[in-house]
Write a protein that holds these residues in place. Structure first.
Motif, PDB file in Angstrom:
ATOM      1  N   GLN A 114      -3.414   3.862  -9.894  1.00 15.83           N
ATOM      2  CA  GLN A 114      -3.269   3.588  -8.465  1.00 15.83           C
ATOM      3  C   GLN A 114      -4.530   2.919  -7.906  1.00 15.83           C
ATOM      4  N   ILE A 115      -5.677   3.418  -8.328  1.00 19.39           N
ATOM      5  CA  ILE A 115      -6.939   2.850  -7.841  1.00 19.39           C
ATOM      6  C   ILE A 115      -7.062   1.385  -8.248  1.00 19.39           C
ATOM      7  N   GLN A 116      -6.685   1.062  -9.491  1.00 23.57           N
ATOM      8  CA  GLN A 116      -6.762  -0.321  -9.944  1.00 23.57           C
ATOM      9  C   GLN A 116      -5.812  -1.213  -9.159  1.00 23.57           C
TER      10      GLN A 116
ATOM     11  N   GLU B 275       0.918   4.271  -2.754  1.00 17.53           N
ATOM     12  CA  GLU B 275       0.648   5.659  -2.378  1.00 17.53           C
ATOM     13  C   GLU B 275       1.810   6.586  -2.719  1.00 17.53           C
TER      14      GLU B 275
ATOM     15  N   TRP C  59       0.830  -1.203   0.000  1.00 15.01           N
ATOM     16  CA  TRP C  59       0.000   0.000   0.000  1.00 15.01           C
ATOM     17  C   TRP C  59       0.869   1.259   0.000  1.00 15.01           C
TER      18      TRP C  59
ATOM     19  N   MET D  90      -4.807  -0.656  -6.066  1.00 17.21           N
ATOM     20  CA  MET D  90      -5.404  -0.795  -4.741  1.00 17.21           C
ATOM     21  C   MET D  90      -6.559  -1.789  -4.759  1.00 17.21           C
ATOM     22  N   PHE D  91      -7.320  -1.793  -5.846  1.00 13.72           N
ATOM     23  CA  PHE D  91      -8.426  -2.746  -5.980  1.00 13.72           C
ATOM     24  C   PHE D  91      -7.906  -4.185  -5.966  1.00 13.72           C
TER      25      PHE D  91
ATOM     26  N   ALA E 257      -4.122   8.576 -11.514  1.00 11.76           N
ATOM     27  CA  ALA E 257      -4.837   8.138 -10.309  1.00 11.76           C
ATOM     28  C   ALA E 257      -5.597   6.840 -10.547  1.00 11.76           C
ATOM     29  N   ASN E 258      -6.149   6.673 -11.760  1.00  7.45           N
ATOM     30  CA  ASN E 258      -6.913   5.452 -12.027  1.00  7.45           C
ATOM     31  C   ASN E 258      -6.026   4.212 -11.998  1.00  7.45           C
TER      32      ASN E 258
ATOM     33  N   ASP F  31       1.707   8.859  -5.876  1.00 11.63           N
ATOM     34  CA  ASP F  31       0.831  10.033  -6.016  1.00 11.63           C
ATOM     35  C   ASP F  31       1.486  11.078  -6.920  1.00 11.63           C
TER      36      ASP F  31
END
Length: 262
Positions: free
Chosen positions: A41-43, A30, A26, A45-46, A38-39, A33
């Motif tokens: 990073q989101i993927q 992060e 994680w 994290m998912f 951002a998408n 950043d």
């Protein structure tokens, strides 16, 4: 979903988080950043959330209730680290290529190579606890057991069947529960199948040889399951009842395999 209280889920979440070293992952995500979209990073994290969620479910179902969080993490952590470093060596070629493609896509978006490969391999790590327990049970190298697990699963389309379960649309929470139950049942049956295959092929050294002889010696066991898979491939959409019937046939295959152990 699992009928556990909040305290149990929290304990098992901690086991999953520490066993897979998620805090470091994680933090690495992060740190990107304003360096990657951002998408992306989101993927990532998912993907990380998925493995923690599934590992938490596994611990709720399978952990010994008298073990502390530290004891569970100590039991699994070294094996997980070994798999994280080497699991790519145990995969069927097509699956390995797909994971490499995913890694290259992340790298192209600016993700550091080491992190990109770590995230791309998360989808293969769901079965780590089963693999580690089987390796300890039969006193076999973890990577040998992993190779039998992954390659046989690919060979008899268990991994393809899993993608069909995951892709099944749900319209209400009962269907969501059913889909989760199907996925859990498939994981359970795959573990039980490998638990039979390992002793049935113990005179062979390599994973490929073990798989080759199991398939050749027990083709009759697999015929009905192969018919089920062939039927699934005829359509792109499936009723929930089809999954129940197919998983029942897989259970019968596993039970028959265990009866062959002398």
């Amino acid at each position: 979903e699992v009928g556990a209280n909040i305290g149990e889920v929290a304990q098992c979440y901690a086991m999953a988080k520490e066993t897979f070293g998620m805090q470091g992952l994680w933090d690495s995500i992060e740190e990107l950043d304003n360096k990657v979209p951002a998408n992306v990073q989101i993927q990532m994290m998912f993907q990380a959330r998925r493995i923690v969620r599934r590992a938490t479910r596994w611990f709720v179902r399978n952990r010994r209730k008298d073990q502390s969080i530290a004891e569970v993490v100590s039991y699994f952590r070294d094996g997980v680290v070994e798999l994280q470093r080497n699991v790519h060596k145990t995969l069927e070629a097509k699956e390995a290529q797909g994971i490499e493609k995913d890694a290259q896509q992340l790298i192209a978006q600016g993700v550091p190579e080491k992190l990109a490969r770590q995230v791309s391999l998360l989808s293969t790590m769901f079965s780590a606890m089963d693999i580690i327990e089987l390796a300890k049970q039969y006193d076999l190298p973890i990577l040998l057991v992993a190779e039998v697990y992954y390659k046989l699963g690919a060979e008899i389309n268990l991994h393809w069947f899993l993608t069909q379960i995951i892709a099944q649309p749900v319209l209400n929470h009962w269907q969501a529960f059913a889909r989760a139950a199907f996925r859990e049942e498939l994981d359970y049956q795959q573990r039980n199948l490998i638990e039979a295959v390992l002793p049935l092929t113990n005179k062979y050294k390599s994973a490929d040889t073990r798989i080759k002889h199991f398939l050749a010696d027990h083709d009759d066991l697999l015929s009905r399951w192969r018919e089920m898979v062939a039927d699934f491939r005829q359509t792109s959409t499936h009723e929930f009842s089809k999954f129940s019937v197919a998983l029942r046939e897989l259970q019968i295959l596993v039970q028959r395999s265990h009866r062959l152990i002398k």
